[in-house]
Design an enzyme around this catalytic site. Structure first.
Site, PDB file in Angstrom:
ATOM      1  N   ASP A  47       0.712  -1.204   0.058  1.00 14.92           N
ATOM      2  CA  ASP A  47       0.049   0.008   0.000  1.00 14.92           C
ATOM      3  C   ASP A  47       1.019   1.404  -0.089  1.00 14.92           C
ATOM      4  O   ASP A  47       0.306   2.521  -0.060  1.00 14.92           O
ATOM      5  CB  ASP A  47      -1.156  -0.072   1.218  1.00 14.92           C
ATOM      6  CG  ASP A  47      -0.417   0.114   2.574  1.00 14.92           C
ATOM      7  OD1 ASP A  47       0.831  -0.117   2.623  1.00 14.92           O
ATOM      8  OD2 ASP A  47      -0.967   0.350   3.479  1.00 14.92           O
ATOM      9  N   SER A  48       2.221   0.946   0.020  1.00 18.80           N
ATOM     10  CA  SER A  48       3.138   2.043  -0.186  1.00 18.80           C
ATOM     11  C   SER A  48       2.987   2.660  -1.738  1.00 18.80           C
ATOM     12  O   SER A  48       3.332   3.742  -1.937  1.00 18.80           O
ATOM     13  CB  SER A  48       4.577   1.760  -0.136  1.00 18.80           C
ATOM     14  OG  SER A  48       4.719   0.367  -1.027  1.00 18.80           O
ATOM     15  N   ASP A  86      -1.381  -6.179  -0.370  1.00 23.91           N
ATOM     16  CA  ASP A  86      -1.282  -5.569   0.694  1.00 23.91           C
ATOM     17  C   ASP A  86      -2.566  -4.991   1.081  1.00 23.91           C
ATOM     18  O   ASP A  86      -3.321  -4.139   0.526  1.00 23.91           O
ATOM     19  CB  ASP A  86      -0.194  -4.610   0.751  1.00 23.91           C
ATOM     20  CG  ASP A  86       0.312  -3.754   2.058  1.00 23.91           C
ATOM     21  OD1 ASP A  86       0.156  -4.419   3.161  1.00 23.91           O
ATOM     22  OD2 ASP A  86       1.167  -3.000   1.971  1.00 23.91           O
ATOM     23  N   LYS A 116      -1.309  -9.279   3.045  1.00 24.17           N
ATOM     24  CA  LYS A 116      -0.528  -8.925   4.167  1.00 24.17           C
ATOM     25  C   LYS A 116      -1.442  -8.061   4.928  1.00 24.17           C
ATOM     26  O   LYS A 116      -2.060  -7.269   4.518  1.00 24.17           O
ATOM     27  CB  LYS A 116       0.847  -8.305   3.683  1.00 24.17           C
ATOM     28  CG  LYS A 116       1.372  -7.715   4.738  1.00 24.17           C
ATOM     29  CD  LYS A 116       3.039  -7.134   4.542  1.00 24.17           C
ATOM     30  CE  LYS A 116       2.982  -5.762   3.832  1.00 24.17           C
ATOM     31  NZ  LYS A 116       2.536  -4.648   4.829  1.00 24.17           N
ATOM     32  N   GLU A 185       9.319  -4.216  10.373  1.00 28.46           N
ATOM     33  CA  GLU A 185       9.519  -3.042   9.894  1.00 28.46           C
ATOM     34  C   GLU A 185      10.170  -2.106  10.999  1.00 28.46           C
ATOM     35  O   GLU A 185       9.498  -1.871  12.183  1.00 28.46           O
ATOM     36  CB  GLU A 185       8.310  -2.459   9.246  1.00 28.46           C
ATOM     37  CG  GLU A 185       8.679  -1.080   8.624  1.00 28.46           C
ATOM     38  CD  GLU A 185       7.691  -0.484   7.573  1.00 28.46           C
ATOM     39  OE1 GLU A 185       6.840  -1.308   7.194  1.00 28.46           O
ATOM     40  OE2 GLU A 185       7.889   0.620   7.211  1.00 28.46           O
TER      41      GLU A 185
HETATM   42  O1  KIV Z   1       3.616  -1.246   1.720  1.00 27.59           O
HETATM   43  C1  KIV Z   1       4.698  -1.780   1.625  1.00 27.59           C
HETATM   44  O2  KIV Z   1       5.454  -1.489   0.627  1.00 27.59           O
HETATM   45  C2  KIV Z   1       5.199  -2.529   2.869  1.00 27.59           C
HETATM   46  C3  KIV Z   1       6.609  -2.885   2.821  1.00 27.59           C
HETATM   47  C4  KIV Z   1       7.127  -1.480   3.056  1.00 27.59           C
HETATM   48  C5  KIV Z   1       6.784  -3.875   3.633  1.00 27.59           C
HETATM   49  O3  KIV Z   1       4.174  -2.801   3.609  1.00 27.59           O
END
Ligand code: KIV
Length: 280
Positions: A47-48, A86, A116, A185
């Site tokens: 979700d980044s 995610d 995730k 993290e």
């Molecule tokens: O959203 C994401 O990219 C993440 C990673 C930084 C683990 O959760």
């Protein structure tokens, strides 16, 4: 050797054999293809996405529809890597039922292999419900960006003995819940080491140091495509932004000076055909 699609037993074998697991994020087809071609074990549609692609200030505004849209593109570009979607903020917190329904969308609509979730205690019921529905879950503890306002900002987690013990307990709860792995993290490396030694499932570090079973980075950070800030734990292997900016400036200049397109980049018509064209 013929390359095969990565599975959960492959990831678990890597931990057992002391071989490192590699993971990167991807948000679209071309990047997914490059990550997959590089032989990376796992691709995360993080979700980044919200920050490094969509331009939001945080990951909080990211919606399920945005995640599904991008996960579908990543699926099309990912042949061998294990694909994790995610779950965005508020897609698994309201009720177990909604959590299972949304996790199911990642599998049915986007073709992900797993999802995730951020957190442990607060999302344990949702985690168990998703796993019971037959959907593999990757846990995520330590710094959890979706609840950044609760944590008081982007801070290293588990720095005191009490906080570290709490992290170890959270990790054990997620393992008992049936997660196939856990992202750690922004956790001190020796705390991540304790967790990694205690668990039989793989730990994936995102700023968790070298002792974890694997590493994950946000691809746009490590290739220098996101320059609002670069976290301390990110190694930039290339800085793409200045290279792309330079190309755009050269193109602008070429167009304005009428040197692009040249003959090489244009289509031609035979002289005799041209003469036959009568415009009234
Ligand atoms: O959203 C994401 O990219 C993440 C990673 C930084 C683990 O959760």
């Amino acid at each position: 050797m013929e390359r095969k699609k990565v599975t959960i037993p492959d990831l678990q074998n890597k931990k057992r054999e002391g071989k490192k697991i590699t993971m990167l994020t991807a948000y679209d087809y071309p990047m997914a293809r490059l990550v997959d071609d590089a032989g990376i074990d796992m691709v995360l549609v993080g979700d980044s996405l919200g920050m490094v692609v969509l331009g939001y200030e945080s990951t909080v505004p990211v919606t399920m529809d945005e995640m599904i849209h991008h996960s579908k593109a990543v699926r099309r570009g990912t042949k061998y890597a294990f694909l994790v979607g995610d779950m965005p903020f508020m897609s698994y917190q309201v009720s177990k039922e909604e959590a299972v329904r949304n996790a199911g969308r990642f599998m049915k609509e986007a073709g992900c292999d797993a999802v995730k979730l951020e957190g442990a205690d607060e999302v344990l019921d949702a985690t168990i419900a998703i796993i019971n529905a037959g959907i593999p879950v990757l846990g995520h503890i330590g710094l959890t960006p979706q609840t950044i306002s609760k944590l008081g900002g982007f801070k290293i987690q588990g720095k005191t003995a009490k906080a570290a013990k709490n992290l170890i307990e959270q990790a054990l709860k997620l393992e008992r819940a049936g997660c196939f792995g856990i992202v750690l993290e922004c956790v001190p490396d020796l705390v991540a080491k304790l967790i990694t030694e205690k668990l039989s499932i793989p730990t994936i570090s995102c700023g968790g140091g070298v002792y974890c079973d694997g590493q994950v980075l946000v691809t746009n950070d490590m290739v220098g495509l996101f320059d609002r800030f670069v976290p301390k734990f990110v190694k930039q292997y290339i800085k793409l932004s200045p290279l792309i900016l330079d190309a755009f400036k050269k193109y602008k200049d070429d167009v304005e000076r009428k040197v692009f397109p040249d003959k090489e980049h244009s289509f031609t018509i035979k002289e005799e055909e041209l003469k036959k064209i009568k415009i009234k």
